[in-house]
Motif scaffolding. Structure first.
Motif, PDB file in Angstrom:
ATOM      1  N   GLU A  40       0.825  -1.208   0.000  1.00  0.00           N
ATOM      2  CA  GLU A  40       0.000   0.000   0.000  1.00  0.00           C
ATOM      3  C   GLU A  40       0.855   1.251   0.000  1.00  0.00           C
ATOM      4  O   GLU A  40       2.046   1.217   0.302  1.00  0.00           O
ATOM      5  CB  GLU A  40      -0.970   0.001   1.174  1.00  0.00           C
ATOM      6  N   SER A  41       0.210   2.333  -0.358  1.00  0.00           N
ATOM      7  CA  SER A  41       0.857   3.637  -0.341  1.00  0.00           C
ATOM      8  C   SER A  41      -0.196   4.685  -0.003  1.00  0.00           C
ATOM      9  O   SER A  41      -1.398   4.406  -0.018  1.00  0.00           O
ATOM     10  CB  SER A  41       1.515   3.941  -1.695  1.00  0.00           C
ATOM     11  N   GLY A  42       0.283   5.890   0.302  1.00  0.00           N
ATOM     12  CA  GLY A  42      -0.643   6.974   0.631  1.00  0.00           C
ATOM     13  C   GLY A  42      -1.489   6.648   1.837  1.00  0.00           C
ATOM     14  O   GLY A  42      -2.685   6.919   1.847  1.00  0.00           O
ATOM     15  N   ASP A  76       1.986   8.076  -9.043  1.00  0.00           N
ATOM     16  CA  ASP A  76       3.083   7.747  -8.123  1.00  0.00           C
ATOM     17  C   ASP A  76       2.613   6.831  -7.005  1.00  0.00           C
ATOM     18  O   ASP A  76       3.318   5.894  -6.607  1.00  0.00           O
ATOM     19  CB  ASP A  76       3.697   9.019  -7.533  1.00  0.00           C
ATOM     20  N   LEU A  77       1.410   7.101  -6.480  1.00  0.00           N
ATOM     21  CA  LEU A  77       0.869   6.255  -5.410  1.00  0.00           C
ATOM     22  C   LEU A  77       0.610   4.834  -5.908  1.00  0.00           C
ATOM     23  O   LEU A  77       0.873   3.858  -5.196  1.00  0.00           O
ATOM     24  CB  LEU A  77      -0.419   6.865  -4.833  1.00  0.00           C
TER      25      LEU A  77
END
Length: 115
Positions: A40-42, A76-77
């Motif tokens: 995951e990101s953000g 980007d995320l």
């Protein structure tokens, strides 16, 4: 006169061990294809799901990040989540391989072809 037969017995034992290892490797490959990891990101706004073999199987994006002015941020995320899932897949695969080699009595860190 029959000293050479002792070597054949050792060879048979090694062949049996090799067959056992090959069988367990096949089982591990099948298990890695079904085990999943989530990157995951953000802070969880983008989640990527992959098999432990690293195959991307899903992508979940929170709709709150869809702002046309922030297209690059969203991209980007997404990439960050995919890379996180791939890193977790590698880690999981390595852990599973270590467990297999230990169960077979092989030295830790032994590189087995095909993995």
């Amino acid at each position: 006169m029959l000293k050479g037969l002792g070597g054949l017995g050792d060879m048979a034992g090694m062949m049996k061990k090799a067959q056992e290892m090959q069988s367990k490797m096949g089982e591990l490959q099948e298990r890695l294809a079904t085990l999943t990891v989530v990157g995951e990101s953000g802070a969880g706004l983008v989640k990527a799901t992959a098999t432990a073999k690293g195959e991307l199987t899903g992508l979940d994006i929170d709709p709150s990040i869809f702002n046309p002015d922030e297209k690059e941020v969203v991209e980007d995320l997404i990439l960050a989540a995919i890379k996180d899932a791939q890193a977790k897949a590698r880690d999981r695969s390595e852990r599973e391989m270590q467990e297999l080699t230990q169960s077979l009595g092989l030295p830790a860190g032994m590189d087995i072809p095909g993995m």
